[in-house]
Design a protein around this motif. Structure first.
Motif, mmCIF file in Angstrom:
data_model
loop_
_atom_site.group_PDB
_atom_site.id
_atom_site.type_symbol
_atom_site.label_atom_id
_atom_site.label_comp_id
_atom_site.label_asym_id
_atom_site.label_seq_id
_atom_site.Cartn_x
_atom_site.Cartn_y
_atom_site.Cartn_z
ATOM 1 N N UNK A 56 0.846 -1.188 0.000
ATOM 2 C CA UNK A 56 0.000 0.000 0.000
ATOM 3 C C UNK A 56 0.880 1.236 0.000
ATOM 4 N N UNK A 57 0.455 2.228 -0.742
ATOM 5 C CA UNK A 57 1.317 3.397 -0.970
ATOM 6 C C UNK A 57 1.164 4.497 0.063
ATOM 7 N N UNK A 58 0.148 4.424 0.902
ATOM 8 C CA UNK A 58 -0.024 5.486 1.888
ATOM 9 C C UNK A 58 -1.289 5.301 2.697
ATOM 10 N N UNK A 59 -1.567 6.197 3.659
ATOM 11 C CA UNK A 59 -2.737 6.066 4.535
ATOM 12 C C UNK A 59 -4.067 6.007 3.784
ATOM 13 N N UNK A 69 -8.807 2.759 2.381
ATOM 14 C CA UNK A 69 -9.713 2.233 1.356
ATOM 15 C C UNK A 69 -9.701 0.707 1.353
ATOM 16 N N UNK A 70 -8.517 0.109 1.422
ATOM 17 C CA UNK A 70 -8.402 -1.345 1.389
ATOM 18 C C UNK A 70 -8.969 -1.965 2.655
ATOM 19 N N UNK A 101 -0.190 6.315 12.612
ATOM 20 C CA UNK A 101 -0.387 5.070 11.873
ATOM 21 C C UNK A 101 -1.868 4.934 11.528
ATOM 22 N N UNK A 102 -2.225 4.476 10.322
ATOM 23 C CA UNK A 102 -3.629 4.525 9.880
ATOM 24 C C UNK A 102 -4.547 3.501 10.525
ATOM 25 N N UNK A 103 -4.022 2.411 11.107
ATOM 26 C CA UNK A 103 -4.907 1.366 11.633
ATOM 27 C C UNK A 103 -5.812 1.856 12.761
ATOM 28 N N UNK A 104 -5.312 2.581 13.780
ATOM 29 C CA UNK A 104 -6.233 3.055 14.822
ATOM 30 C C UNK A 104 -7.362 3.922 14.281
#
Length: 214
Positions: free
Chosen positions: A11-14, A19-20, A43-46
């Motif tokens: 993945x290229x970014x947040x 989206x994924x 980090x995008x997960x939270x």
């Protein structure tokens, strides 16, 4: 414990991560399990777990989230975990998490092995997903389950203040209406933002509406 997995793509970014992740969350209504053992708050997960909405919190399967031991000493992480529990998620703590993070559903997984987060890979291969599912179950079995604490509801004054945040009032205007000092308003706003796991006054108002506080 460490993991190494083949990958479909990186993945290229947040934005692509979000989206994924939402695609996987919406594509499969069964169990979802993830661990997060990363350092950066950005980090995008939270954020995906905070903003997952109905497909995440109203799914038929269980939602299980594992944090590293000691993570709940960080107010923002503790607020996220409490909010997740209020939505029906189970939360565990583990001292044996691999570095990085993973979100796993029946539709696919998103994994990073970097402790600093980012650099996520998408996994769709069924054999690899089965291996990751076995790993996730092992991590969950070895984690300490966190008991959900009753939610502390805001006082009437805090509700009024939150309504004024939604209206876009300044600290000075809020102070005048509530008969508080500017300093007290700033302190209460900061406390409410922490409880709501919000990074801005506007987000605090949105999250207050989502929780039914106002």
């Amino acid at each position: 414990m460490s993991i190494a997995t083949p990958q479909d793509r990186r993945l290229t970014g947040p934005a692509e991560f979000t989206c994924t992740a939402r695609e996987f969350i919406e594509a499969a209504d069964g169990d979802l399990i993830c661990y997060w053992n990363c350092l950066p708050r950005e980090d995008p997960l939270p954020a995906v777990l905070r903003d997952g909405g109905t497909p995440l919190w109203d799914r038929a399967g269980r939602v299980r989230i594992i944090y590293p031991t000691g993570a709940l000493d960080v107010p923002r992480v503790a607020a996220d975990a409490a909010w997740q529990q209020q939505r029906g998620a189970q939360v565990g703590l583990s001292s044996g998490l691999p570095p990085g993070a993973m979100l796993l559903t029946a539709a696919g997984a998103i994994v990073t092995t970097r402790p600093e987060g980012s650099d996520y890979a998408v996994i769709r291969d069924p054999a690899v997903l089965r291996a990751l599912d076995a790993l996730a179950e092992l991590l969950w079995q070895r984690s300490d389950i966190v008991r959900a604490e009753p939610e502390r509801l805001p006082t009437e004054a805090e509700r009024q203040l939150l309504r004024m945040l939604v209206e876009g009032l300044t600290d000075q205007a809020v102070a005048r209406r509530l008969g508080m000092s500017d300093r007290t308003v700033r302190r209460v706003v900061a406390q409410l933002m922490e409880r709501l796991s919000a990074v801005s006054r506007f987000e605090a108002g949105v999250r207050a509406v989502e929780r039914g506080w106002i």
